[in-house]
Design a protein around this motif. Structure first.
Motif, PDB file in Angstrom:
ATOM      1  N   PRO A 101     -29.943  39.318  -8.892  1.00  0.00           N
ATOM      2  CA  PRO A 101     -29.886  39.183 -10.352  1.00  0.00           C
ATOM      3  C   PRO A 101     -28.804  38.198 -10.793  1.00  0.00           C
ATOM      4  CG  PRO A 101     -28.786  41.208  -9.707  1.00  0.00           C
ATOM      5  CD  PRO A 101     -29.372  40.616  -8.450  1.00  0.00           C
ATOM      6  N   ILE A 102     -28.984  36.953 -10.405  1.00  0.00           N
ATOM      7  CA  ILE A 102     -28.027  35.909 -10.756  1.00  0.00           C
ATOM      8  C   ILE A 102     -28.777  34.598 -10.911  1.00  0.00           C
ATOM      9  CG2 ILE A 102     -27.504  35.485  -8.316  1.00  0.00           C
ATOM     10  CD1 ILE A 102     -24.681  34.687  -9.154  1.00  0.00           C
ATOM     11  N   SER A 139     -35.891  48.207  -4.720  1.00  0.00           N
ATOM     12  CA  SER A 139     -34.680  47.676  -5.324  1.00  0.00           C
ATOM     13  C   SER A 139     -33.466  48.390  -4.751  1.00  0.00           C
ATOM     14  CB  SER A 139     -34.713  47.825  -6.847  1.00  0.00           C
ATOM     15  OG  SER A 139     -34.822  49.189  -7.209  1.00  0.00           O
ATOM     16  N   THR A 140     -32.336  47.701  -4.768  1.00  0.00           N
ATOM     17  CA  THR A 140     -31.098  48.269  -4.257  1.00  0.00           C
ATOM     18  C   THR A 140     -30.242  48.775  -5.417  1.00  0.00           C
ATOM     19  OG1 THR A 140     -29.739  46.257  -4.378  1.00  0.00           O
ATOM     20  CG2 THR A 140     -31.187  46.494  -2.464  1.00  0.00           C
ATOM     21  N   SER A 141     -29.145  49.437  -5.095  1.00  0.00           N
ATOM     22  CA  SER A 141     -28.281  49.999  -6.127  1.00  0.00           C
ATOM     23  C   SER A 141     -27.612  48.912  -6.965  1.00  0.00           C
ATOM     24  CB  SER A 141     -27.209  50.883  -5.482  1.00  0.00           C
ATOM     25  OG  SER A 141     -26.322  50.108  -4.686  1.00  0.00           O
ATOM     26  N   LYS A 142     -27.563  47.680  -6.453  1.00  0.00           N
ATOM     27  CA  LYS A 142     -26.935  46.584  -7.184  1.00  0.00           C
ATOM     28  C   LYS A 142     -27.956  45.637  -7.818  1.00  0.00           C
ATOM     29  CE  LYS A 142     -22.450  46.639  -4.936  1.00  0.00           C
ATOM     30  NZ  LYS A 142     -21.358  45.816  -4.365  1.00  0.00           N
ATOM     31  N   GLY A 143     -29.195  46.089  -7.884  1.00  0.00           N
ATOM     32  CA  GLY A 143     -30.195  45.331  -8.617  1.00  0.00           C
ATOM     33  C   GLY A 143     -30.903  44.240  -7.844  1.00  0.00           C
ATOM     34  N   VAL A 144     -30.742  44.202  -6.534  1.00  0.00           N
ATOM     35  CA  VAL A 144     -31.475  43.239  -5.716  1.00  0.00           C
ATOM     36  C   VAL A 144     -32.878  43.778  -5.451  1.00  0.00           C
ATOM     37  CG1 VAL A 144     -31.580  42.055  -3.490  1.00  0.00           C
ATOM     38  CG2 VAL A 144     -29.376  42.385  -4.636  1.00  0.00           C
ATOM     39  N   ILE A 145     -33.873  42.963  -5.677  1.00  0.00           N
ATOM     40  CA  ILE A 145     -35.255  43.332  -5.381  1.00  0.00           C
ATOM     41  C   ILE A 145     -35.633  42.766  -4.023  1.00  0.00           C
ATOM     42  CG2 ILE A 145     -37.669  43.106  -6.081  1.00  0.00           C
ATOM     43  CD1 ILE A 145     -36.668  42.847  -8.962  1.00  0.00           C
ATOM     44  N   ILE A 146     -36.041  43.629  -3.110  1.00  0.00           N
ATOM     45  CA  ILE A 146     -36.532  43.199  -1.806  1.00  0.00           C
ATOM     46  C   ILE A 146     -38.059  43.203  -1.892  1.00  0.00           C
ATOM     47  CG2 ILE A 146     -36.557  43.624   0.669  1.00  0.00           C
ATOM     48  CD1 ILE A 146     -33.942  45.164   0.335  1.00  0.00           C
ATOM     49  N   ALA A 147     -38.641  42.024  -2.005  1.00  0.00           N
ATOM     50  CA  ALA A 147     -40.079  41.879  -2.233  1.00  0.00           C
ATOM     51  C   ALA A 147     -40.743  41.227  -1.027  1.00  0.00           C
ATOM     52  CB  ALA A 147     -40.336  41.037  -3.482  1.00  0.00           C
ATOM     53  N   THR A 148     -41.837  41.813  -0.593  1.00  0.00           N
ATOM     54  CA  THR A 148     -42.588  41.290   0.545  1.00  0.00           C
ATOM     55  C   THR A 148     -43.916  40.732   0.062  1.00  0.00           C
ATOM     56  OG1 THR A 148     -41.606  42.986   1.967  1.00  0.00           O
ATOM     57  CG2 THR A 148     -43.554  41.845   2.803  1.00  0.00           C
ATOM     58  N   TYR A 149     -44.158  39.476   0.378  1.00  0.00           N
ATOM     59  CA  TYR A 149     -45.376  38.785  -0.045  1.00  0.00           C
ATOM     60  C   TYR A 149     -46.122  38.243   1.163  1.00  0.00           C
ATOM     61  CZ  TYR A 149     -43.259  38.570  -4.731  1.00  0.00           C
ATOM     62  OH  TYR A 149     -42.681  38.873  -5.938  1.00  0.00           O
ATOM     63  N   GLN A 150     -47.430  38.201   1.055  1.00  0.00           N
ATOM     64  CA  GLN A 150     -48.262  37.534   2.044  1.00  0.00           C
ATOM     65  C   GLN A 150     -49.020  36.400   1.374  1.00  0.00           C
ATOM     66  OE1 GLN A 150     -50.647  40.698   3.627  1.00  0.00           O
ATOM     67  NE2 GLN A 150     -49.055  41.409   5.028  1.00  0.00           N
ATOM     68  N   PRO A 151     -48.870  35.181   1.890  1.00  0.00           N
ATOM     69  CA  PRO A 151     -49.683  34.076   1.367  1.00  0.00           C
ATOM     70  C   PRO A 151     -51.163  34.350   1.620  1.00  0.00           C
ATOM     71  CG  PRO A 151     -47.838  33.264   2.680  1.00  0.00           C
ATOM     72  CD  PRO A 151     -47.919  34.750   2.908  1.00  0.00           C
ATOM     73  N   LEU A 152     -51.978  34.242   0.607  1.00  0.00           N
ATOM     74  CA  LEU A 152     -53.404  34.481   0.768  1.00  0.00           C
ATOM     75  C   LEU A 152     -54.001  33.407   1.664  1.00  0.00           C
ATOM     76  CD1 LEU A 152     -54.468  35.520  -2.845  1.00  0.00           C
ATOM     77  CD2 LEU A 152     -53.839  36.955  -0.905  1.00  0.00           C
ATOM     78  N   GLY A 153     -54.805  33.876   2.621  1.00  0.00           N
ATOM     79  CA  GLY A 153     -55.437  32.937   3.532  1.00  0.00           C
ATOM     80  C   GLY A 153     -54.619  32.626   4.761  1.00  0.00           C
ATOM     81  N   SER A 154     -53.443  33.302   4.906  1.00  0.00           N
ATOM     82  CA  SER A 154     -52.583  33.000   6.045  1.00  0.00           C
ATOM     83  C   SER A 154     -52.984  33.731   7.309  1.00  0.00           C
ATOM     84  CB  SER A 154     -51.137  33.370   5.717  1.00  0.00           C
ATOM     85  OG  SER A 154     -51.002  34.778   5.653  1.00  0.00           O
TER      86      SER A 154
END
Length: 211
Positions: free
Chosen positions: A154-155, A180-195
């Motif tokens: 968040p910066i 999300s973590t206690s300090k507002g960090v979002i840990i997001a996992t994405y997969q590129p479509l077609g990969s």
């Protein structure tokens, strides 16, 4: 097949340059090095620790490899040091020569895209890219990234090298996990479509640089 997973620390405006230290990467006059450190907490440490046993090998660009080699082998009191030392490290570079200085390092000479495509055909655990922004961008362009794990902080910095620069390769991503973590960090996992990603979940690794 082995999957290629990229784990990257980002700001809200997409900057990935020098998250760990003020002197980590001053290219282009960057003065915000170490921006991610205030957001470390037990939640992120737990995710990092859990990931270390799930990674079959690391894949690094030249700049990230050289930066890691300067720092990690000297941190004898850090629990991640023996893991990084003992994990097989593939290094994509046209300028480095073997033997590489860090133990368990193997040079991928020539075209990174061709070398990584061959690695991807091997059976085994995930191969995780840490930082290495130029390498990640080229592999995304070649459709060789199976998963992106982004810790979004968040910066907003307003300047710095970005994972997705203006004029970069378009991509459509599918969100497969987030926390999300206690300090507002979002840990997001994405997969590129077609990969060719198959939906297995990986976990993040260590603090990284762009290059």
């Amino acid at each position: 097949m082995s999957r290629i997973t990229a784990f990257i620390h980002l700001t809200l405006d997409g900057v990935m340059q020098a998250p760990a230290r003020p002197d980590e990467d001053r290219r282009d006059g960057f003065e915000h090095g170490g921006w991610a450190m205030p957001y470390n907490d037990a939640d992120q440490a737990k995710a990092v620790g859990e990931s270390m046993g799930k990674t079959g090998a690391l894949l690094l660009g030249r700049r990230t490899y050289e930066d890691f080699y300067q720092v990690w082998p000297n941190r004898a009191d850090n629990p991640f040091t023996p893991v990084l030392n003992n994990t097989l490290k593939y290094v994509a570079s046209r300028s480095l020569k073997e033997p590489l200085p860090w133990m368990n390092s193997k040079l991928l000479g020539g075209s990174a895209e061709e070398s990584v495509a061959k690695l991807r055909q091997q059976a085994g655990k995930d191969i995780v890219i840490l930082g290495s922004g130029v390498l990640v961008q080229s592999l995304l362009h070649a459709n060789l990234i199976d998963e992106l794990m982004l810790t979004i902080h968040p910066i907003v910095l307003g300047s710095g090298r970005r994972l997705f620069p203006q004029g970069g390769t378009p991509a459509t991503l599918r969100l497969v996990d987030s926390k999300s973590t206690s300090k507002g960090v979002i840990i997001a996992t994405y997969q590129p479509l077609g990969s060719g990603a198959v939906g297995r979940k990986s976990a993040p690794s260590a603090m990284t640089t762009a290059g």
